[in-house]
Scaffold this active site. Sequence first.
Site, PDB file in Angstrom:
ATOM      1  N   THR A  58      31.136  35.690  26.397  1.00 55.08           N
ATOM      2  CA  THR A  58      32.259  36.462  25.842  1.00 55.08           C
ATOM      3  C   THR A  58      33.297  36.639  26.956  1.00 55.08           C
ATOM      4  O   THR A  58      33.451  37.716  27.511  1.00 55.08           O
ATOM      5  CB  THR A  58      31.779  37.862  25.369  1.00 55.08           C
ATOM      6  OG1 THR A  58      31.041  38.487  26.431  1.00 55.08           O
ATOM      7  CG2 THR A  58      30.890  37.768  24.159  1.00 55.08           C
ATOM      8  N   ALA A 192      27.891  50.726  32.565  1.00 52.03           N
ATOM      9  CA  ALA A 192      27.019  50.457  33.717  1.00 52.03           C
ATOM     10  C   ALA A 192      27.732  49.519  34.696  1.00 52.03           C
ATOM     11  O   ALA A 192      27.789  49.785  35.904  1.00 52.03           O
ATOM     12  CB  ALA A 192      25.698  49.844  33.256  1.00 52.03           C
ATOM     13  N   CYS A 245      30.783  39.086  35.491  1.00 49.32           N
ATOM     14  CA  CYS A 245      30.667  40.287  34.651  1.00 49.32           C
ATOM     15  C   CYS A 245      31.589  41.437  35.035  1.00 49.32           C
ATOM     16  O   CYS A 245      32.268  42.002  34.170  1.00 49.32           O
ATOM     17  CB  CYS A 245      29.236  40.778  34.672  1.00 49.32           C
ATOM     18  SG  CYS A 245      28.070  39.483  34.278  1.00 49.32           S
ATOM     19  N   GLN A 247      34.479  42.174  36.727  1.00 48.48           N
ATOM     20  CA  GLN A 247      35.915  42.209  36.440  1.00 48.48           C
ATOM     21  C   GLN A 247      36.170  42.101  34.935  1.00 48.48           C
ATOM     22  O   GLN A 247      36.930  42.877  34.351  1.00 48.48           O
ATOM     23  CB  GLN A 247      36.621  41.081  37.187  1.00 48.48           C
ATOM     24  CG  GLN A 247      38.086  40.987  36.799  1.00 48.48           C
ATOM     25  CD  GLN A 247      38.893  40.253  37.838  1.00 48.48           C
ATOM     26  OE1 GLN A 247      38.670  40.395  39.024  1.00 48.48           O
ATOM     27  NE2 GLN A 247      39.850  39.471  37.397  1.00 48.48           N
TER      28      GLN A 247
HETATM   29  C1  UGA Z   1      25.869  42.532  37.307  1.00 49.36           C
HETATM   30  C2  UGA Z   1      25.028  43.804  37.143  1.00 49.36           C
HETATM   31  O1  UGA Z   1      24.515  44.204  38.414  1.00 49.36           O
HETATM   32  C3  UGA Z   1      23.880  43.570  36.184  1.00 49.36           C
HETATM   33  O2  UGA Z   1      23.156  44.794  35.974  1.00 49.36           O
HETATM   34  C4  UGA Z   1      24.447  43.067  34.848  1.00 49.36           C
HETATM   35  O3  UGA Z   1      23.395  42.800  33.931  1.00 49.36           O
HETATM   36  C5  UGA Z   1      25.229  41.797  35.092  1.00 49.36           C
HETATM   37  O4  UGA Z   1      26.312  42.075  36.003  1.00 49.36           O
HETATM   38  C6  UGA Z   1      25.773  41.319  33.776  1.00 49.36           C
HETATM   39  O5  UGA Z   1      26.601  42.030  33.176  1.00 49.36           O
HETATM   40  O6  UGA Z   1      25.303  40.289  33.267  1.00 49.36           O
HETATM   41  P1  UGA Z   1      25.635  40.252  38.720  1.00 49.36           P
HETATM   42  O7  UGA Z   1      27.073  40.054  38.384  1.00 49.36           O
HETATM   43  O8  UGA Z   1      24.682  39.136  38.484  1.00 49.36           O
HETATM   44  O9  UGA Z   1      25.049  41.526  37.903  1.00 49.36           O
HETATM   45  O10 UGA Z   1      25.509  40.600  40.264  1.00 49.36           O
HETATM   46  P2  UGA Z   1      25.555  41.955  41.135  1.00 49.36           P
HETATM   47  O11 UGA Z   1      24.309  42.014  41.919  1.00 49.36           O
HETATM   48  O12 UGA Z   1      25.890  43.149  40.340  1.00 49.36           O
HETATM   49  O13 UGA Z   1      26.740  41.649  42.151  1.00 49.36           O
HETATM   50  C7  UGA Z   1      28.114  41.599  41.744  1.00 49.36           C
HETATM   51  C8  UGA Z   1      29.034  41.476  42.945  1.00 49.36           C
HETATM   52  O14 UGA Z   1      29.048  42.690  43.694  1.00 49.36           O
HETATM   53  C9  UGA Z   1      28.619  40.372  43.934  1.00 49.36           C
HETATM   54  O15 UGA Z   1      29.755  39.662  44.347  1.00 49.36           O
HETATM   55  C10 UGA Z   1      28.001  41.153  45.069  1.00 49.36           C
HETATM   56  O16 UGA Z   1      28.043  40.465  46.286  1.00 49.36           O
HETATM   57  C11 UGA Z   1      28.876  42.398  45.075  1.00 49.36           C
HETATM   58  N1  UGA Z   1      28.258  43.565  45.751  1.00 49.36           N
HETATM   59  C12 UGA Z   1      27.095  44.087  45.295  1.00 49.36           C
HETATM   60  C13 UGA Z   1      28.907  44.140  46.828  1.00 49.36           C
HETATM   61  O17 UGA Z   1      29.988  43.684  47.239  1.00 49.36           O
HETATM   62  N2  UGA Z   1      28.353  45.240  47.426  1.00 49.36           N
HETATM   63  C14 UGA Z   1      27.170  45.777  47.010  1.00 49.36           C
HETATM   64  O18 UGA Z   1      26.734  46.789  47.600  1.00 49.36           O
HETATM   65  C15 UGA Z   1      26.531  45.182  45.928  1.00 49.36           C
END
Ligand code: UGA
Length: 436
Positions: A58, A192, A245, A247
């Site tokens: 989506t 979330a 996800c 953004q």
């Molecule tokens: C995110 C959510 O964490 C999941 O719970 C959700 O299910 C998923 O989106 C989704 O909607 O499908 P994801 O995008 O796979 O998961 O990855 P994240 O671990 O959340 O990381 C997102 C971004 O934030 C990455 O670029 C990561 O490097 C960054 N990040 C994360 C930081 O810059 N600092 C942090 O402390 C943690």
Amino acid sequence: MVDLNQQRIDAWNSDNLPIYEPGLDEVVKACRGKNLFFSTDCEAAIRAAQCIFVSVNTPTKKTGLGKGKAADLTYWESAARNIAAWSTSDKIIVEKSTVPVRTAEAIEKVLLRNCPAPGVHFDILSNPEFLAEGTAIDDLTTPDRVLIGGKIENDRGTAACAALVDVYANWVPRERILTANLWSAELSKLTANAMLAQRISSINAISALCECTGADVSQVSFAIGKDSRIGPKFLNASVGFGGSCFQKDILNLAYICECHGLQEVADYWYSVVGMNDYQKTRFVRRVVSAMFNTIRNKKIAMLGFAFKKDTGDTRETPAIDVAAGMIEDGAKIALYDPQVPEEQVRMDMGEEAMKSITCYKNPTDALKDAHAVTIMTEWDEFKTYDWKEIYEVMHKPAFVFDGRNILDHAHLSEIGFIVYALGKPIDPFLKSAEGA
Ligand code: UGA
């Protein structure tokens, strides 16, 4: 598992799965052909199923009303039309894709109006996906919670919810399986992700202030994370969050607020995305100003391109904007990522930018004769490199710009590197640089 795309299904049936995810190969190989089948025969699968998980993407709408903000539900709607056309018995339809709040209402209308078979009933449930890339298998086997939303105000809805609860109860403790009304479940998913992204934007905003004041963002994160009301997770300053996800979901949430006339609420959430863009721009500015205000024709090694470690996914990765920013200033980028193939970089950056990017299959060639190194992804292997050896083969002064704060900065400085790390006290060499 059914998909219209033959190539993708073939890949799922081969030894080379189409995505990299730690632990995924083992799960697929253990179950494939037993209770896990991949096929393009959507019609047969829909007819046979009692319960259908719809997990189509989506993305953000590119054109028309709400473009650049609203979720594009084209794939969802066409999946619903197929389900309606081919169903001859009652089905539970599970929304797995991330969707705007009240999507179930629209989907129900599509299903009801398009099903030619008489008396077929559809129960729609929202079961948002909370697993994150890189840790997906662990998140699946030991989730913090599973959320199931349904029409719990009537018996049919309650029974449908109970049926799905029973599926998860095979491996998830009952107290972690939450039920809610449909709209709460749909909205919880967007909320979330918006809240998680907001934590990163908040700590990234503070990282900029740390650099001005001599505070250290890691120490600030650690100290505030000890407050159990705040908690330690998702407080790592970074060059920006990426992924398919955060953004998309914030923009979608903000757009929904706008549609309800809640402009102030929308603006609040837009600012989380705005801070993320600022962090990427600020990083590029640091690189340029540190290197005497010009990076024209300088070789800049970029380590990492994926949006986070343990995945080859590059959707919305901050590396795209940082690379584009440095190319605008004339840099020659030498890129190495252990999981991202050159074709993917080409697709993300475009032909024009690729004239300034060379992709390497090993870090040694990317780093040789470089003026600077930028860390874009927190891959563990970057920490294990012999940085003394790397220093020897680079131009001097040799710079490291750590966009993930993963390297041992004191050790790098000792070797002779000029080090910039996010939200850390600024190296005196950089302080004297203009424009930072
Ligand atoms: C995110 C959510 O964490 C999941 O719970 C959700 O299910 C998923 O989106 C989704 O909607 O499908 P994801 O995008 O796979 O998961 O990855 P994240 O671990 O959340 O990381 C997102 C971004 O934030 C990455 O670029 C990561 O490097 C960054 N990040 C994360 C930081 O810059 N600092 C942090 O402390 C943690």
